[in-house]
Design an enzyme around this catalytic site. Structure first.
Site, PDB file in Angstrom:
ATOM      1  CG  HIS A 164      11.837 -15.657   6.017  1.00  0.00           C
ATOM      2  ND1 HIS A 164      12.810 -15.310   6.915  1.00  0.00           N
ATOM      3  CD2 HIS A 164      10.806 -16.111   6.763  1.00  0.00           C
ATOM      4  CE1 HIS A 164      12.394 -15.558   8.150  1.00  0.00           C
ATOM      5  NE2 HIS A 164      11.167 -16.033   8.089  1.00  0.00           N
TER       6      HIS A 164
HETATM    7  C1  UD1 Z   1       7.295 -19.996   8.522  1.00  0.00           C
HETATM    8  C2  UD1 Z   1       6.711 -19.332   9.761  1.00  0.00           C
HETATM    9  C3  UD1 Z   1       7.569 -18.144  10.158  1.00  0.00           C
HETATM   10  C4  UD1 Z   1       9.024 -18.525  10.311  1.00  0.00           C
HETATM   11  C5  UD1 Z   1       9.501 -19.264   9.074  1.00  0.00           C
HETATM   12  C6  UD1 Z   1      10.875 -19.788   9.367  1.00  0.00           C
HETATM   13  C7  UD1 Z   1       4.251 -19.479   9.809  1.00  0.00           C
HETATM   14  C8  UD1 Z   1       2.990 -18.727   9.684  1.00  0.00           C
HETATM   15  N1  UD1 Z   1       5.384 -18.807   9.506  1.00  0.00           N
HETATM   16  O1  UD1 Z   1       7.233 -19.066   7.460  1.00  0.00           O
HETATM   17  O2  UD1 Z   1       7.119 -17.664  11.415  1.00  0.00           O
HETATM   18  O3  UD1 Z   1       9.781 -17.352  10.468  1.00  0.00           O
HETATM   19  O4  UD1 Z   1       8.635 -20.377   8.802  1.00  0.00           O
HETATM   20  O5  UD1 Z   1      11.621 -19.970   8.225  1.00  0.00           O
HETATM   21  O6  UD1 Z   1       4.233 -20.632  10.171  1.00  0.00           O
HETATM   22  N2  UD1 Z   1       8.630 -23.726   1.014  1.00  0.00           N
HETATM   23  C9  UD1 Z   1       9.364 -24.585   0.230  1.00  0.00           C
HETATM   24  N3  UD1 Z   1      10.174 -25.485   0.875  1.00  0.00           N
HETATM   25  C10 UD1 Z   1      10.282 -25.583   2.205  1.00  0.00           C
HETATM   26  C11 UD1 Z   1       9.522 -24.699   2.989  1.00  0.00           C
HETATM   27  C12 UD1 Z   1       8.702 -23.778   2.381  1.00  0.00           C
HETATM   28  O7  UD1 Z   1       9.317 -24.556  -0.984  1.00  0.00           O
HETATM   29  O8  UD1 Z   1      11.039 -26.438   2.705  1.00  0.00           O
HETATM   30  C13 UD1 Z   1       7.775 -22.745   0.317  1.00  0.00           C
HETATM   31  C14 UD1 Z   1       6.375 -23.281   0.100  1.00  0.00           C
HETATM   32  O9  UD1 Z   1       5.962 -22.940  -1.165  1.00  0.00           O
HETATM   33  C15 UD1 Z   1       5.529 -22.486   1.089  1.00  0.00           C
HETATM   34  C16 UD1 Z   1       6.313 -21.187   1.257  1.00  0.00           C
HETATM   35  O10 UD1 Z   1       7.687 -21.558   1.087  1.00  0.00           O
HETATM   36  O11 UD1 Z   1       4.255 -22.271   0.607  1.00  0.00           O
HETATM   37  C17 UD1 Z   1       6.151 -20.552   2.617  1.00  0.00           C
HETATM   38  O12 UD1 Z   1       6.389 -21.523   3.626  1.00  0.00           O
HETATM   39  P1  UD1 Z   1       5.570 -21.493   4.995  1.00  0.00           P
HETATM   40  O13 UD1 Z   1       5.996 -22.612   5.853  1.00  0.00           O
HETATM   41  O14 UD1 Z   1       4.123 -21.311   4.719  1.00  0.00           O
HETATM   42  O15 UD1 Z   1       5.983 -20.102   5.645  1.00  0.00           O
HETATM   43  P2  UD1 Z   1       7.415 -19.515   5.961  1.00  0.00           P
HETATM   44  O16 UD1 Z   1       7.594 -18.272   5.186  1.00  0.00           O
HETATM   45  O17 UD1 Z   1       8.449 -20.573   5.831  1.00  0.00           O
HETATM   46  N1  UDP Z   2      19.197 -19.867   9.206  1.00  0.00           N
HETATM   47  C1  UDP Z   2      19.749 -20.987   8.627  1.00  0.00           C
HETATM   48  N2  UDP Z   2      19.926 -20.987   7.279  1.00  0.00           N
HETATM   49  C2  UDP Z   2      19.565 -19.944   6.486  1.00  0.00           C
HETATM   50  C3  UDP Z   2      18.976 -18.813   7.095  1.00  0.00           C
HETATM   51  C4  UDP Z   2      18.794 -18.816   8.468  1.00  0.00           C
HETATM   52  O1  UDP Z   2      20.105 -21.936   9.313  1.00  0.00           O
HETATM   53  O2  UDP Z   2      19.737 -20.034   5.267  1.00  0.00           O
HETATM   54  C5  UDP Z   2      19.026 -19.886  10.669  1.00  0.00           C
HETATM   55  C6  UDP Z   2      19.398 -18.635  11.404  1.00  0.00           C
HETATM   56  O3  UDP Z   2      20.772 -18.570  11.681  1.00  0.00           O
HETATM   57  C7  UDP Z   2      18.548 -18.758  12.650  1.00  0.00           C
HETATM   58  C8  UDP Z   2      17.288 -19.419  12.145  1.00  0.00           C
HETATM   59  O4  UDP Z   2      17.634 -20.043  10.913  1.00  0.00           O
HETATM   60  O5  UDP Z   2      19.175 -19.637  13.567  1.00  0.00           O
HETATM   61  C9  UDP Z   2      16.199 -18.416  11.953  1.00  0.00           C
HETATM   62  O6  UDP Z   2      15.136 -19.005  11.262  1.00  0.00           O
HETATM   63  P1  UDP Z   2      14.171 -18.183  10.325  1.00  0.00           P
HETATM   64  O7  UDP Z   2      14.776 -16.892   9.954  1.00  0.00           O
HETATM   65  O8  UDP Z   2      13.778 -19.100   9.236  1.00  0.00           O
HETATM   66  O9  UDP Z   2      12.893 -17.983  11.242  1.00  0.00           O
HETATM   67  P2  UDP Z   2      12.508 -16.930  12.377  1.00  0.00           P
HETATM   68  O10 UDP Z   2      13.592 -16.923  13.390  1.00  0.00           O
HETATM   69  O11 UDP Z   2      12.305 -15.612  11.728  1.00  0.00           O
HETATM   70  O12 UDP Z   2      11.215 -17.450  12.909  1.00  0.00           O
END
Ligand code: UD1
Ligand code: UDP
Length: 361
Positions: free
Chosen positions: A209
């Protein structure tokens, strides 16, 4: 009783919060603030429900937009909450925009900050998370790295005096919840049309992601090409960031060996980690979970985040390139039985102990 404001917003933070909050509430008043960064049911509520996390006292409902917009709005709203609540400390986790916004709001109000999972470094400010974690570490009163290598990074930046290694709350969660799995958690695995996905006997687990890997179709296509050619299907719960692109690529190129799923809850995710043959990810959390479960892992990133997992090739960096991924997945791997650099499964106790010491020493 001292008042601690814990701030979370994204999926991995809910997981860390679950184990820390349980211990923290035995001796502190916790006010829980959810920024709203992640908001879909399967990116947020599901974690609160299945991990028994108390309902947030505040949900700021801030998500999306550019990094500046999201961080700026959070900063404004968090400052208001901190001024109203007047906490004795703010507790932060990891390196998301929610983390950095809360750190800036708190430090400007002279509120002490405790930062869990401090000290990781990629070595480049091209990564948004690197910016967040550097800023947060440098304004925090207490830095709590998970591992010795993170402590070393902090020491190199003259933050050694603020820091002590406590272990990894993700390891606490993995140990605690793995013992509760019975297979029923996998029933929630569904595709984007809502149809159940039967879990194959043998499969690869993938999550992908990060902005770095999803900003162009070419990288994701290369990763899919690699997974398509493997000897078993790949289960890939897709983050909402790139769900539409992943579906489009599957339609366009007719991949049959990649099972796209809606994001799953934590129990299903660690169940998949525990059952998978091997793992491909760009997640900081999933690469550690692969290591905890002793599963070979290829991490699609340019930078080492958790060097401890890379020992003996257990976790290897791979480029978003078919040949490179396949080569990394084909190498034989041996996990050492006696090597556990992420603590003893009780990081939460050590985190709360360190907070207690701050107020009593
Ligand atoms: C964020 C964190 C990243 C972490 C990840 C965990 C930052 C800079 N990055 O990235 O470190 O690994 O969360 O998963 O904070 N969106 C939805 N529904 C949701 C959440 C997000 O539709 O419930 C979509 C939105 O359009 C949003 C995009 O996903 O703009 C990205 O979400 P965002 O929270 O900006 O960054 P992540 O990629 O989730
Ligand atoms: N995870 C989850 N559901 C998913 C994918 C990941 O619960 O569909 C869990 C995963 O097992 C781990 C955590 O989310 O515990 C990791 O989060 P993410 O990859 O979103 O963020 P990061 O660790 O890269 O910041």
């Amino acid at each position: 009783m001292k008042k601690i404001c814990s701030v979370v917003g994204a999926r991995p933070q809910f997981i860390k919060l679950a184990v820390v909050s349980r211990v923290l509430r035995k001796e502190f008043q916790e006010v829980l603030i959810h920024t709203g960064q992640h908001y879909d049911r399967n990116m947020s509520d599901v974690f609160f429900e299945e991990m028994d996390i108390p309902k947030p006292d505040y949900n700021l409902g801030i998500s999306g937009g550019t990094h500046g917009q999201m961080t700026g709005q959070m900063l404004i709203e968090l400052e208001k909450v901190f001024m109203q609540e007047k906490p004795d400390m703010v507790l932060l986790f990891g390196d998301t925009n929610s983390t950095m916004a809360a750190a800036l709001a708190a430090v400007k109000l002279h509120i002490p900050i405790c930062h869990v999972e401090a000290g990781n470094r990629f070595g480049t400010l091209d990564s948004p998370e690197e910016v967040n974690r550097k800023v947060t570490d440098h304004v925090s009163t207490i830095n709590l790295p998970c591992t010795e290598s993170s402590l070393e990074f902090l020491a190199r930046e003259n933050l050694g005096d603020t820091a002590s290694v406590v272990g990894d709350p993700m390891y606490d969660a993995f140990c605690f919840y793995t013992s509760r799995l019975d297979g029923s958690e996998l029933q929630e695995l569904v595709d984007f049309q809502g149809n159940p996905i039967p879990v194959p006997e043998t499969f690869y687990y993938m999550t992908c992601h990060r902005q770095e890997n999803t900003d162009s179709d070419e990288k994701l296509k290369n990763i899919f090409d690699a997974m398509e050619s493997l000897d078993a299907p790949t289960i890939y719960p897709v983050h909402p960031r790139n769900h539409a692109r992943a579906e489009q690529l599957c339609r366009e190129y007719g991949y049959r060996n990649i099972l796209l799923a809606q994001p799953v809850g934590y129990l299903a995710s660690i169940s998949l980690v525990n059952r998978a043959k091997k793992i491909v990810t760009d997640s900081g959390g999933v690469q550690r979970e692969a290591f905890f479960a002793k599963k070979p892992c290829a991490t699609i990133l340019n930078f080492v985040v958790w060097p401890e997992t890379m020992q003996d090739g257990c976790n290897q960096l791979a480029k978003p390139d078919k040949a490179d991924i396949l080569e990394k997945l084909s190498q034989p791997v041996q996990f050492r039985a006696d090597y556990q650099p992420f603590g003893d499964g009780h990081a939460a106790d050590k985190i709360v102990k360190r907070i207690r010491e701050y107020f009593t020493c």
